[in-house]
Write a protein that holds these residues in place. Structure first.
Motif, PDB file in Angstrom:
ATOM      1  N   GLN A   8      46.470  87.101  12.777  1.00 57.59           N
ATOM      2  CA  GLN A   8      45.240  87.753  13.215  1.00 57.59           C
ATOM      3  C   GLN A   8      45.455  89.224  13.504  1.00 57.59           C
ATOM      4  O   GLN A   8      44.558  90.034  13.377  1.00 57.59           O
ATOM      5  CB  GLN A   8      44.689  87.048  14.454  1.00 57.59           C
ATOM      6  CG  GLN A   8      44.125  85.682  14.185  1.00 57.59           C
ATOM      7  CD  GLN A   8      42.838  85.749  13.391  1.00 57.59           C
ATOM      8  OE1 GLN A   8      42.086  86.686  13.510  1.00 57.59           O
ATOM      9  NE2 GLN A   8      42.609  84.754  12.553  1.00 57.59           N
ATOM     10  N   GLN A  40      39.755  89.789  11.952  1.00 57.40           N
ATOM     11  CA  GLN A  40      38.458  89.437  11.389  1.00 57.40           C
ATOM     12  C   GLN A  40      37.408  90.362  11.975  1.00 57.40           C
ATOM     13  O   GLN A  40      37.185  90.382  13.184  1.00 57.40           O
ATOM     14  CB  GLN A  40      38.111  87.999  11.728  1.00 57.40           C
ATOM     15  CG  GLN A  40      38.987  86.980  11.071  1.00 57.40           C
ATOM     16  CD  GLN A  40      38.575  85.576  11.437  1.00 57.40           C
ATOM     17  OE1 GLN A  40      37.709  85.369  12.280  1.00 57.40           O
ATOM     18  NE2 GLN A  40      39.196  84.598  10.803  1.00 57.40           N
ATOM     19  N   PHE A  41      36.765  91.116  11.108  1.00 57.10           N
ATOM     20  CA  PHE A  41      35.687  91.980  11.560  1.00 57.10           C
ATOM     21  C   PHE A  41      34.363  91.278  11.319  1.00 57.10           C
ATOM     22  O   PHE A  41      34.179  90.574  10.338  1.00 57.10           O
ATOM     23  CB  PHE A  41      35.720  93.316  10.822  1.00 57.10           C
ATOM     24  CG  PHE A  41      36.927  94.133  11.175  1.00 57.10           C
ATOM     25  CD1 PHE A  41      37.021  94.733  12.405  1.00 57.10           C
ATOM     26  CD2 PHE A  41      37.968  94.277  10.291  1.00 57.10           C
ATOM     27  CE1 PHE A  41      38.128  95.479  12.746  1.00 57.10           C
ATOM     28  CE2 PHE A  41      39.078  95.031  10.616  1.00 57.10           C
ATOM     29  CZ  PHE A  41      39.162  95.636  11.848  1.00 57.10           C
ATOM     30  N   ARG A  42      33.472  91.479  12.224  1.00 53.75           N
ATOM     31  CA  ARG A  42      32.128  90.901  12.130  1.00 53.75           C
ATOM     32  C   ARG A  42      32.143  89.384  12.103  1.00 53.75           C
ATOM     33  O   ARG A  42      31.467  88.752  11.320  1.00 53.75           O
ATOM     34  CB  ARG A  42      31.373  91.443  10.913  1.00 53.75           C
ATOM     35  CG  ARG A  42      31.178  92.925  10.954  1.00 53.75           C
ATOM     36  CD  ARG A  42      30.279  93.261  12.107  1.00 53.75           C
ATOM     37  NE  ARG A  42      30.131  94.706  12.221  1.00 53.75           N
ATOM     38  CZ  ARG A  42      29.807  95.323  13.318  1.00 53.75           C
ATOM     39  NH1 ARG A  42      29.604  94.629  14.408  1.00 53.75           N
ATOM     40  NH2 ARG A  42      29.669  96.620  13.357  1.00 53.75           N
ATOM     41  N   SER A  43      32.937  88.794  12.987  1.00 54.92           N
ATOM     42  CA  SER A  43      32.899  87.346  13.130  1.00 54.92           C
ATOM     43  C   SER A  43      31.686  86.988  13.995  1.00 54.92           C
ATOM     44  O   SER A  43      31.072  87.842  14.632  1.00 54.92           O
ATOM     45  CB  SER A  43      34.185  86.832  13.765  1.00 54.92           C
ATOM     46  OG  SER A  43      34.306  87.342  15.072  1.00 54.92           O
ATOM     47  N   ARG A  44      31.322  85.732  14.028  1.00 52.33           N
ATOM     48  CA  ARG A  44      30.129  85.326  14.774  1.00 52.33           C
ATOM     49  C   ARG A  44      30.246  85.627  16.277  1.00 52.33           C
ATOM     50  O   ARG A  44      29.311  86.174  16.849  1.00 52.33           O
ATOM     51  CB  ARG A  44      29.863  83.850  14.540  1.00 52.33           C
ATOM     52  CG  ARG A  44      28.660  83.344  15.309  1.00 52.33           C
ATOM     53  CD  ARG A  44      28.052  82.119  14.689  1.00 52.33           C
ATOM     54  NE  ARG A  44      26.999  81.559  15.489  1.00 52.33           N
ATOM     55  CZ  ARG A  44      25.764  82.022  15.547  1.00 52.33           C
ATOM     56  NH1 ARG A  44      25.441  83.068  14.846  1.00 52.33           N
ATOM     57  NH2 ARG A  44      24.858  81.454  16.305  1.00 52.33           N
ATOM     58  N   GLN A  63      31.924  87.939  17.700  1.00 52.55           N
ATOM     59  CA  GLN A  63      31.860  89.390  17.866  1.00 52.55           C
ATOM     60  C   GLN A  63      30.428  89.880  17.696  1.00 52.55           C
ATOM     61  O   GLN A  63      29.984  90.762  18.431  1.00 52.55           O
ATOM     62  CB  GLN A  63      32.783  90.062  16.855  1.00 52.55           C
ATOM     63  CG  GLN A  63      32.903  91.547  17.061  1.00 52.55           C
ATOM     64  CD  GLN A  63      33.852  92.183  16.082  1.00 52.55           C
ATOM     65  OE1 GLN A  63      34.241  91.562  15.105  1.00 52.55           O
ATOM     66  NE2 GLN A  63      34.222  93.401  16.340  1.00 52.55           N
TER      67      GLN A  63
END
Length: 97
Positions: free
Chosen positions: A24, A29-33, A35
């Motif tokens: 990670q 992870q960009f723009r995960s739920r 976040q």
């Protein structure tokens, strides 16, 4: 035998490189739920400072005004009553007999 040893060493080397590349931290992870939900909650907060109508700061913070509760006042009354009773100061040198 030598081929097996080379194959095992290559497998360990490649599996270590694969495991490091999939972390990670290496590929966040960009723009995960979660976040996106947190960003929407943050943007839904009202901007600016809320004005208080009574002219004081919240709970007297920073204004030098102290608010004592009922338990604190009662405890101070008990402490004052204890100090008002005559008593002898403890003497140094051991336990009194």
């Amino acid at each position: 035998m030598k081929n097996t040893l080379v194959f095992v060493a290559a497998t360990l080397l490649l599996s270590g490189a694969y495991a490091q590349s999939r972390s990670q931290e290496a590929a966040p992870q960009f723009r995960s739920r979660p976040q996106l939900v947190a960003e929407s909650l943050k943007s839904a907060k009202p901007r600016g400072i809320v004005q208080l109508n009574d002219g004081s700061t919240a709970a007297g913070a920073g204004s030098g005004v102290m608010k004592f509760g009922q338990a604190a006042l009662k405890g101070q009354q008990f402490a004052d009553a204890r100090e008002a009773r005559p008593h002898q100061l403890a003497l140094q040198g051991g336990t009194p007999q």
